[in-house]
Design an enzyme around this catalytic site. Structure first.
Site, PDB file in Angstrom:
ATOM      1  N   ILE A  20       0.918  -1.221  -0.093  1.00 35.95           N
ATOM      2  CA  ILE A  20       0.082   0.015  -0.135  1.00 35.95           C
ATOM      3  C   ILE A  20       0.922   1.190  -0.180  1.00 35.95           C
ATOM      4  O   ILE A  20       0.527   2.270  -0.676  1.00 35.95           O
ATOM      5  CB  ILE A  20      -0.843   0.025   1.196  1.00 35.95           C
ATOM      6  N   ASN A  83       2.656   4.665   7.163  1.00 37.26           N
ATOM      7  CA  ASN A  83       2.227   3.561   6.688  1.00 37.26           C
ATOM      8  C   ASN A  83       2.679   2.221   7.386  1.00 37.26           C
ATOM      9  O   ASN A  83       1.993   0.995   7.045  1.00 37.26           O
ATOM     10  CB  ASN A  83       2.241   3.587   5.101  1.00 37.26           C
ATOM     11  N   TYR A 152      -2.290  -6.913  16.764  1.00 30.91           N
ATOM     12  CA  TYR A 152      -2.568  -6.048  15.814  1.00 30.91           C
ATOM     13  C   TYR A 152      -3.889  -5.124  16.065  1.00 30.91           C
ATOM     14  O   TYR A 152      -4.075  -4.074  15.874  1.00 30.91           O
ATOM     15  CB  TYR A 152      -2.828  -6.928  14.386  1.00 30.91           C
TER      16      TYR A 152
HETATM   17  N1  LIG Z   1      -2.865  -5.648   3.466  1.00 31.30           N
HETATM   18  C1  LIG Z   1      -3.878  -5.361   4.158  1.00 31.30           C
HETATM   19  O1  LIG Z   1      -4.924  -6.014   4.180  1.00 31.30           O
HETATM   20  C2  LIG Z   1      -4.396  -4.267   5.189  1.00 31.30           C
HETATM   21  C3  LIG Z   1      -5.333  -4.177   5.642  1.00 31.30           C
HETATM   22  C4  LIG Z   1      -5.679  -2.822   6.714  1.00 31.30           C
HETATM   23  C5  LIG Z   1      -4.464  -2.337   6.796  1.00 31.30           C
HETATM   24  N2  LIG Z   1      -3.045  -2.472   6.410  1.00 31.30           N
HETATM   25  C6  LIG Z   1      -2.149  -1.617   6.959  1.00 31.30           C
HETATM   26  O2  LIG Z   1      -1.487  -0.942   5.646  1.00 31.30           O
HETATM   27  C7  LIG Z   1      -0.043  -0.738   5.956  1.00 31.30           C
HETATM   28  C8  LIG Z   1       0.895  -1.211   5.050  1.00 31.30           C
HETATM   29  O3  LIG Z   1       0.643  -2.882   4.778  1.00 31.30           O
HETATM   30  P1  LIG Z   1       0.832  -3.640   3.483  1.00 31.30           P
HETATM   31  O4  LIG Z   1      -0.483  -4.487   3.307  1.00 31.30           O
HETATM   32  O5  LIG Z   1       1.049  -2.775   2.389  1.00 31.30           O
HETATM   33  O6  LIG Z   1       2.014  -4.676   3.800  1.00 31.30           O
HETATM   34  P2  LIG Z   1       3.428  -4.961   3.326  1.00 31.30           P
HETATM   35  O7  LIG Z   1       3.805  -5.935   4.190  1.00 31.30           O
HETATM   36  O8  LIG Z   1       3.529  -4.911   1.824  1.00 31.30           O
HETATM   37  O9  LIG Z   1       4.001  -3.327   3.838  1.00 31.30           O
HETATM   38  C9  LIG Z   1       4.438  -3.146   5.012  1.00 31.30           C
HETATM   39  C10 LIG Z   1       5.841  -2.534   5.136  1.00 31.30           C
HETATM   40  O10 LIG Z   1       6.335  -2.212   6.319  1.00 31.30           O
HETATM   41  C11 LIG Z   1       7.582  -2.258   6.364  1.00 31.30           C
HETATM   42  N3  LIG Z   1       8.027  -2.312   8.000  1.00 31.30           N
HETATM   43  C12 LIG Z   1       7.731  -3.387   8.670  1.00 31.30           C
HETATM   44  N4  LIG Z   1       8.257  -2.803   9.882  1.00 31.30           N
HETATM   45  C13 LIG Z   1       9.035  -1.890   9.611  1.00 31.30           C
HETATM   46  C14 LIG Z   1       9.560  -0.930  10.346  1.00 31.30           C
HETATM   47  N5  LIG Z   1      10.017  -0.997  11.700  1.00 31.30           N
HETATM   48  N6  LIG Z   1      10.266   0.181  10.051  1.00 31.30           N
HETATM   49  C15 LIG Z   1       9.731   0.488   8.734  1.00 31.30           C
HETATM   50  N7  LIG Z   1       8.888  -0.222   8.045  1.00 31.30           N
HETATM   51  C16 LIG Z   1       8.636  -1.244   8.261  1.00 31.30           C
HETATM   52  C17 LIG Z   1       7.853  -3.553   5.730  1.00 31.30           C
HETATM   53  O11 LIG Z   1       9.029  -3.971   5.426  1.00 31.30           O
HETATM   54  C18 LIG Z   1       6.756  -3.499   4.500  1.00 31.30           C
HETATM   55  O12 LIG Z   1       7.531  -2.864   3.436  1.00 31.30           O
HETATM   56  C19 LIG Z   1       0.391  -1.477   7.197  1.00 31.30           C
HETATM   57  O13 LIG Z   1       0.291  -0.482   8.308  1.00 31.30           O
HETATM   58  C20 LIG Z   1      -0.897  -2.419   7.495  1.00 31.30           C
HETATM   59  O14 LIG Z   1      -1.225  -2.734   8.846  1.00 31.30           O
HETATM   60  C21 LIG Z   1      -3.009  -3.480   5.577  1.00 31.30           C
END
Ligand SMILES: NC(=O)c1ccc[n+]([C@@H]2O[C@H](COP(=O)([O-])OP(=O)(O)OC[C@H]3O[C@@H](n4cnc5c(N)ncnc54)[C@H](O)[C@@H]3O)[C@@H](O)[C@H]2O)c1
Length: 262
Positions: A20, A83, A152
């Site tokens: 995202i 994010n 979470y």
């Molecule tokens: N995918 C879903 O269904 C969903 C739904 C609701 C919310 N979200 C939220 O969206 C956001 C993005 O998640 P995503 O779905 O793109 O997953 P993703 O795993 O592709 O992205 C998350 C990113 O955060 C990075 N990350 C993890 N720990 C970190 C740290 N300590 N410092 C810096 N970066 C760090 C990871 O390396 C990764 O690139 C998150 O906050 C997640 O909770 C995702």
């Protein structure tokens, strides 16, 4: 606000190596902005208007350095998108408190403090300028719950509370705040999670979440609901909390009987 108005603006996004976060970056790039992205390792960039930085958002010095370095390249941040996020399961013992302390502490550091550290660094400058926009990526789990992941759910509720506090405290300073609360989105986080991949409410593309943010920026609305149905669930929960808990508990046992991977 028309879409041209992002030209020359500086957007900074954490956790943006993929998923995202990268979709937010790509969207603002396509709208003419300068974009700084960070992740645990410096993400690939290769464009003049896109710069990558390494930043662990659970570490305040890293977050401050990311913003300092990004501002040295592109000038003051106009929109910051907190994010980066992590999720851990409760563990195999059927105990909502079953995840390790390390998993709980990492969830708190990344999902909550990552936003707090960035806001602490950005708010003084935004107050002086009389404007700024802070975007916090919470989750539908921040309004409802994530079955099978108490750490979470609790931290996404906590960061939503922080987003509300920022919006209330800084409205008069000209700072806008948005809380992004998606349900399931096709990223590394949901890969192999059959409940997400086959969810009846759909598995969105990351670009759909970016478009939802853009619409909410245009309307200056706090809650960004890429899955509008989440708003209906949230209303129903507020109207009858006990019915919500019973419904979620029923879903929980249905999923465990079906041995669904959460
Ligand atoms: N995918 C879903 O269904 C969903 C739904 C609701 C919310 N979200 C939220 O969206 C956001 C993005 O998640 P995503 O779905 O793109 O997953 P993703 O795993 O592709 O992205 C998350 C990113 O955060 C990075 N990350 C993890 N720990 C970190 C740290 N300590 N410092 C810096 N970066 C760090 C990871 O390396 C990764 O690139 C998150 O906050 C997640 O909770 C995702």
């Amino acid at each position: 606000m028309d879409t041209q108005s992002f030209s020359g603006q500086h957007i900074a996004v954490t956790g943006a190596a993929g998923g995202i976060g990268r979709a937010f970056a790509d969207m603002f790039l396509s709208l003419g902005a300068n974009v700084s992205i960070s992740d645990l390792k410096t993400p690939d960039c290769g464009l003049d208007r896109l710069k990558g930085f390494a930043c662990n958002v659970g570490n305040e010095a890293d977050v401050t350095k990311f913003i300092d370095d990004a501002e040295n390249v592109f000038g003051p941040v106009d929109i910051f998108i907190a994010n980066a996020g992590v999720g851990f399961g409760d563990g195999p013992d059927g105990n909502a408190a079953g995840a390790s302390n390390e998993a709980w502490e990492t969830s708190w550091a990344v999902n909550v403090m990552g936003s707090v550290y960035a806001a602490r660094r950005l708010v003084p400058g935004w107050k002086k300028r009389g404007e700024g926009r802070f975007v916090i990526v919470s989750s539908a789990a921040g309004l409802l719950n994530q079955i099978g992941s108490a750490s979470y759910s609790a931290t996404k509720h906590a960061v939503l509370g922080f987003a509300e506090a920022m919006a209330i405290e800084h409205k008069a300073d000209g700072i806008s705040v948005h809380a992004v609360c998606p349900q399931y989105v096709k990223t590394n986080m949901t890969k192999g999670m059959s409940f997400a991949e086959n969810n009846k409410d759909g598995l969105l593309e990351p670009s759909d979440v970016a478009q939802a943010l853009l619409k909410s920026i245009e309307k200056n609305e706090f809650l960004v609901l890429s899955h509008p149905v989440v708003g209906d669930y949230f209303k129903a929960k507020a109207m009858n909390y006990d019915q919500y808990i019973s419904g979620m508990a029923k879903l929980r046992s249905k999923l465990s009987q079906a041995d669904v991977k959460l």
